[in-house]
Scaffold this motif. Structure first.
Motif, mmCIF file in Angstrom:
data_model
loop_
_atom_site.group_PDB
_atom_site.id
_atom_site.type_symbol
_atom_site.label_atom_id
_atom_site.label_comp_id
_atom_site.label_asym_id
_atom_site.label_seq_id
_atom_site.Cartn_x
_atom_site.Cartn_y
_atom_site.Cartn_z
ATOM 1 N N TYR A 39 27.895 34.720 -38.353
ATOM 2 C CA TYR A 39 29.073 34.887 -39.201
ATOM 3 C C TYR A 39 30.255 35.412 -38.384
ATOM 4 C CZ TYR A 39 25.944 34.443 -43.229
ATOM 5 O OH TYR A 39 25.048 33.988 -44.150
ATOM 6 N N THR A 40 31.450 35.136 -38.887
ATOM 7 C CA THR A 40 32.675 35.725 -38.342
ATOM 8 C C THR A 40 33.391 36.441 -39.473
ATOM 9 O OG1 THR A 40 34.093 33.824 -38.821
ATOM 10 C CG2 THR A 40 32.853 33.776 -36.735
ATOM 11 N N GLU A 71 37.581 44.685 -36.896
ATOM 12 C CA GLU A 71 38.095 43.760 -35.882
ATOM 13 C C GLU A 71 38.618 44.528 -34.670
ATOM 14 O OE1 GLU A 71 40.905 39.753 -35.790
ATOM 15 O OE2 GLU A 71 40.588 40.850 -37.652
ATOM 16 N N SER A 103 35.714 45.794 -32.629
ATOM 17 C CA SER A 103 34.976 44.764 -31.897
ATOM 18 C C SER A 103 35.437 44.638 -30.453
ATOM 19 C CB SER A 103 35.113 43.415 -32.611
ATOM 20 O OG SER A 103 36.446 42.934 -32.530
ATOM 21 N N SER A 143 30.014 39.570 -37.141
ATOM 22 C CA SER A 143 31.440 39.279 -36.940
ATOM 23 C C SER A 143 32.001 40.089 -35.779
ATOM 24 C CB SER A 143 32.222 39.588 -38.221
ATOM 25 O OG SER A 143 31.746 38.820 -39.304
ATOM 26 N N MET A 161 30.824 38.411 -32.643
ATOM 27 C CA MET A 161 31.499 37.134 -32.392
ATOM 28 C C MET A 161 32.974 37.307 -32.058
ATOM 29 S SD MET A 161 29.186 34.908 -32.446
ATOM 30 C CE MET A 161 30.184 33.419 -32.408
ATOM 31 N N ASN A 162 33.513 38.496 -32.315
ATOM 32 C CA ASN A 162 34.914 38.762 -31.976
ATOM 33 C C ASN A 162 35.028 39.593 -30.698
ATOM 34 O OD1 ASN A 162 37.682 38.326 -32.961
ATOM 35 N ND2 ASN A 162 37.781 40.560 -33.091
ATOM 36 N N LYS A 196 30.473 37.575 -27.093
ATOM 37 C CA LYS A 196 30.121 36.549 -28.078
ATOM 38 C C LYS A 196 29.328 35.387 -27.491
ATOM 39 C CE LYS A 196 34.612 34.192 -27.717
ATOM 40 N NZ LYS A 196 35.838 33.832 -28.466
#
Length: 665
Positions: free
Chosen positions: A326-327, A346, A349, A371, A374-375, A379
Motif C-alpha cells: 500500500y501507499t 509522510e 517516512s 506506506s 514505500m515512501n 522502498k
C-alpha cells in the motif's frame, strides 16, 4: 509431494505451461492447470499458485486466501516454433492473433526483441475490429480466433515460461536438490538447435545471427559454446565482460586457457568452482550432440550473485506481496484529522527513526506502515511484517534473530536467518508489540540500540541496517504501570509516534468508504449512488454506528450485503443482527450530569482514582462528594464502562465507555 496450481484464462495456455513444467520437473511435484473462471468452485489445495499473467492475477486474487503463495509468470516466445517465421520475406505484413489486447502486444514486442523485427505485425484480439484483411496470420496457440479470410496460419504455439520463472518455482517449492540438469543449459540447447535449423539460402541469414546473439545476450549468465576439442565457437556479452576480452580475441581459443581444471571427458553435466580474476565463479558444463557432432554448452555465474538470488527469493517468500504494498493514496479518507495524520507519517517516512503506531484494530496501522516504507529510500528493498501475537513465545527469538545449526532439536541443517537478517536494508514491521514477552523485550531493545543481532547459539554478531516500525492496539503506558512493558523499550520505539483515528470519530468517511468497497465487492455492471442503494434510515444508522471493528468491520458488512442484496434498497432489517443488538444495548444506558462528568474525567486522566476525582471536582467547583463518586464508579464498573484496578492503578475507561461518551457529548 508439493503441488503447483496453474491458473490461466484459456485451457490451451494452462495445458501448454503444465506440459512444459511436467517435462522439466514433473517427477517431483504435482501440476494441475485450471481456468480462472473455475477458481471459485475449485478447492485451492496447493503449495504454490502460478498465474499465467498480470490480468489473471488481478481477476483471481480476491478469490484466494490472503496468505496463499503465488507467482506471476514471465512468458516468452517458444524459440522452437519460430523457424517458419524466419523464412518470411523482409517486410511481410501479418496479423498477430492472441486472446487479449495486452498479451497480443506483448507477443509482438517479444518477437521484435529476439530479432524478428523485419515483419510488419497487425494486432488482432477479441473485440478488435480495425485491422487489415491479410492472408497470413501468426498466433501463439489461438488458431480458433484467426479471421476466416486468412489463408495461411503460422501457429508458434502458446508462449512458454522463461527461465527465471522456472527457477523461482524450483526455489519456492524447494526442489533444487532434485533438479540435476541445468535449466539454463537446456534453454541454450534450444537456441543452438535453432541456429542449426535456419535456412542457409535465406537472404537474411544475418537475421538468424542477430536472433541468436540477442537471445544469448539476454541470458544473465556467461555462456560459451565449444566444440569437441574445447575450442570456443560462440560466447555472449556477459562472458566477454567476465574475462574483460572481446569475442574476436576469444574465438577458437582453448577453454582450458581460462579454466584449466575443466574436465571435458565426462558424458553428463558437471560443475566446478574456480575464480576469474579475484572473483569466485560456478562453471557448469553440459555435453550436446548435434547430428553426431559433439559440443559443450558452458554457463558461468558469480557465486556471490547466486547467493544473493537465493537470499532474494527467501525474502520474497517471507514478504509474499513485495510489489503489492500500500501507499498513502490507498488510505481512503476525507477526514481532516486523518489527512493530518497521513501528512505527519509522510514526513516520518523520510527518516530512519523507529515509529510506533498506536490505534484500535481495523484502523489501518499496517497500511500506514507499508506506506511509510514505500515512501522511503528503502522502498526498493524488502518489507517484512511480523505479528508478535501469532508466534509462540518459545519461537519468537529464533524467528526474529535466527539460529545456528544444532541450536536445538529440530533445527534446520545449516541454520536459519531471522527476519531481522532477511530484512536488511529494508523495513521490519512488528505488529502487536504490546504482546511481546518481557524477556524478548530486553533482547529487542539491545538490537535497536546496537544495530546488531546474534543468532541463537552463534558466537559472532551480525550488523544489520533495518528500519523498524511497530504497532499496537494496547495502551503501552498502562502496561508500563502494570510492569508488563519496559519503559526504556517504549521510549526507544516511540521516537516518532502516530495514533490512528477510529472510524466512529470520522463519520464523514463512512459513506466514502461504503461507496469505495461496494464498487470492489458488488459484481454489478454499474454501482448505484448510496441513496439509491440504502434506505435513508439505514444510511443514517450506518453513519452513527459505533464500528467497534472499524474499517475491517465495514468491509465485512459490505461483503455480507453482496449476498443478501436483491436489487432493491437495503433496509435496517437487511443488516446483520449484531449491529442492531449492539445499538439496543447502548440505548439502555443513560448518564446524569454527575455521571457524565466522572466518565469524561476518567477518559481525560487515565488511571485516576476516587480521591483524585474528588480533588479535581473541588478545584472545578463541581459539587460531588467522595461517597457519590464511589457509587458512580461501582455502577460504571458493573456496566463495563470502566475497569477498576488497585488504588495505585486507578480507573481506565473501556471501549464501550468511550463510545457512550462520544455519543452523549
Amino acid at each position: 509431494m508439493k503441488k503447483l496450481l496453474i491458473v490461466s484464462i484459456g485451457q490451451i495456455t494452462g495445458n501448454a505451461i503444465a506440459k512444459q513444467l511436467i517435462d522439466l520437473i514433473g517427477d517431483f511435484i504435482i501440476i494441475e492447470p485450471i481456468q480462472s473462471t473455475e477458481i471459485e468452485s475449485h478447492p485451492i489445495d496447493c503449495d504454490l499458485i502460478l498465474f499465467t499473467s498480470d490480468l489473471v492475477q488481478l481477476s483471481s486474487i480476491q478469490k484466494i486466501k490472503k496468505d496463499m503463495d503465488y507467482i506471476i509468470a514471465k512468458r516468452v516466445i517458444n524459440h522452437k516454433n519460430i523457424e517458419q517465421l524466419i523464412s518470411l520475406a523482409y517486410g511481410t505484413e501479418v496479423l498477430l492473433v492472441n486472446d487479449a489486447k495486452n498479451s497480443t502486444f506483448e507477443a509482438i514486442r517479444q518477437l521484435e526483441e529476439i530479432g524478428l523485427d523485419d515483419i510488419k505485425y497487425y494486432p488482432v484480439y477479441p473485440g478488435c475490429e480495425n485491422h487489415p484483411k491479410l492472408t497470413t496470420a501468426i498466433t501463439p496457440g489461438e488458431s480458433h480466433l484467426v479471421p476466416h479470410s486468412v489463408e495461411e496460419i503460422i501457429d508458434i504455439k502458446t508462449r512458454i515460461l522463461d527461465i527465471s520463472t522456472i527457477y523461482e518455482i524450483i526455489l519456492r517449492l524447494k526442489l533444487s536438490k532434485f533438479v540435476n540438469e541445468s535449466l539454463t543449459t537446456r534453454y541454450i540447447k534450444d537456441i543452438v538447435e535453432i541456429s542449426k535449423s535456419i535456412d542457409i539460402n535465406r537472404k537474411a541469414i544475418k537475421q538468424s545471427e542477430k536472433l541468436l546473439e540477442t537471445i544469448l545476450n539476454n541470458v544473465e549468465s556467461g555462456v560459451v559454446y565449444i566444440n569437441a576439442l574445447g575450442k570456443i565457437i560462440r560466447i555472449n556479452k556477459q562472458f566477454e565482460n567476465m574475462l574483460n576480452k572481446h569475442k574476436k580475441d576469444l574465438f577458437m581459443q582453448s577453454i582450458h586457457t581460462f579454466f584449466p581444471n575443466l574436465d571435458l571427458s565426462i558424458s553428463d553435466t558437471t560443475s566446478i568452482i574456480t575464480t576469474i580474476g579475484r572473483q569466485e565463479v560456478l562453471v557448469k558444463v553440459d555435453p550436446i550432440i548435434f547430428e553426431d557432432h559433439l559440443g559443450y554448452v558452458i554457463t558461468v555465474e558469480y557465486t556471490e550473485k547466486i547467493s544473493k538470488l537465493d537470499h532474494s527469493i527467501r525474502r520474497n517468500y517471507v514478504s509474499k506481496f513485495i510489489n503489492k504494498h500500500y501507499t498513502f493514496h490507498d488510505y481512503i479518507t476525507v477526514n481532516h484529522q486523518v489527512e493530518k495524520l497521513l501528512e505527519r507519517a509522510e514526513k516520518f517516512s523520510k527518516t530512519d527513526a523507529t515509529i510506533l503506531i498506536q490505534g484500535e484494530n481495523g484502523t489501518g496501522k499496517e497500511i500506514i506502515a507499508q506506506s511509510i516504507h514505500m515512501n522511503s529510500y528503502r522502498k526498493k528493498n524488502v518489507f517484512i511484517p511480523v505479528n508478535i501475537a501469532a508466534i509462540t513465545p518459545n519461537l519468537l527469538e529464533s524467528e526474529l534473530f535466527g539460529y545456528e545449526e544444532g541450536a536445538f532439536t529440530g533445527a534446520r541443517k545449516g541454520g536459519k536467518a531471522g527476519l531481522f537478517e532477511i530484512a536488511n536494508d529494508g523495513t521490519l514491521f512488528i505488529d502487536e508489540i504490546g504482546d511481546a514477552p518481557l524477556d524478548f523485550q530486553v533482547k529487542l531493545l539491545r538490537v535497536l540500540q546496537e544495530k546488531r543481532i546474534r543468532r541463537i547459539c552463534a558466537a559472532e554478531e551480525i550488523p544489520i541496517n533495518v528500519r523498524v516500525i511497530t504497532a499496537t492496539n494496547k495502551n503501552l503506558i498502562s502496561l508500563i504501570d502494570k510492569e508488563a512493558f519496559r519503559e526504556d523499550l517504549f521510549f526507544r520505539l516511540n521516537i516518532l509516534p502516530l495514533k490512528t483515528i477510529p472510524l466512529r470519530s470520522r463519520q464523514e468517511d463512512i459513506p466514502h468508504l461504503l461507496k469505495h468497497f461496494i464498487e470492489i465487492y458488488f459484481s454489478k455492471e454499474k454501482i448505484k449512488p448510496l441513496d439509491d442503494l440504502f434506505e435513508q434510515d439505514t444510511l443514517a444508522f450506518l453513519k452513527s454506528y459505533r464500528w467497534r471493528g472499524n474499517v475491517r468491520e465495514l468491509i465485512n458488512l459490505v461483503e455480507y450485503l453482496t449476498f443478501v442484496y436483491e436489487e432493491k434498497k437495503i433496509t435496517l432489517s437487511d443488516l446483520p443482527y449484531y449491529l442492531l443488538e449492539s445499538v439496543h444495548q447502548d440505548e439502555k444506558i443513560y448518564l446524569n450530569r454527575h455521571e457524565l462528568w466522572v466518565l469524561d474525567n476518567i477518559y481525560k486522566n487515565e488511571g485516576i482514582g476516587r480521591s483524585k476525582l474528588k480533588t479535581l471536582a473541588d478545584k472545578q467547583l463541581f459539587s460531588l462528594g467522595e461517597g457519590k463518586i464511589r457509587s458512580i464508579l461501582a455502577s460504571f464498573n458493573q456496566k463495563e464502562l470502566i475497569e477498576i484496578g488497585t488504588k495505585k492503578r486507578g480507573c481506565c475507561i473501556t471501549k464501550k465507555g468511550i463510545h457512550l461518551l462520544e455519543k452523549l457529548k
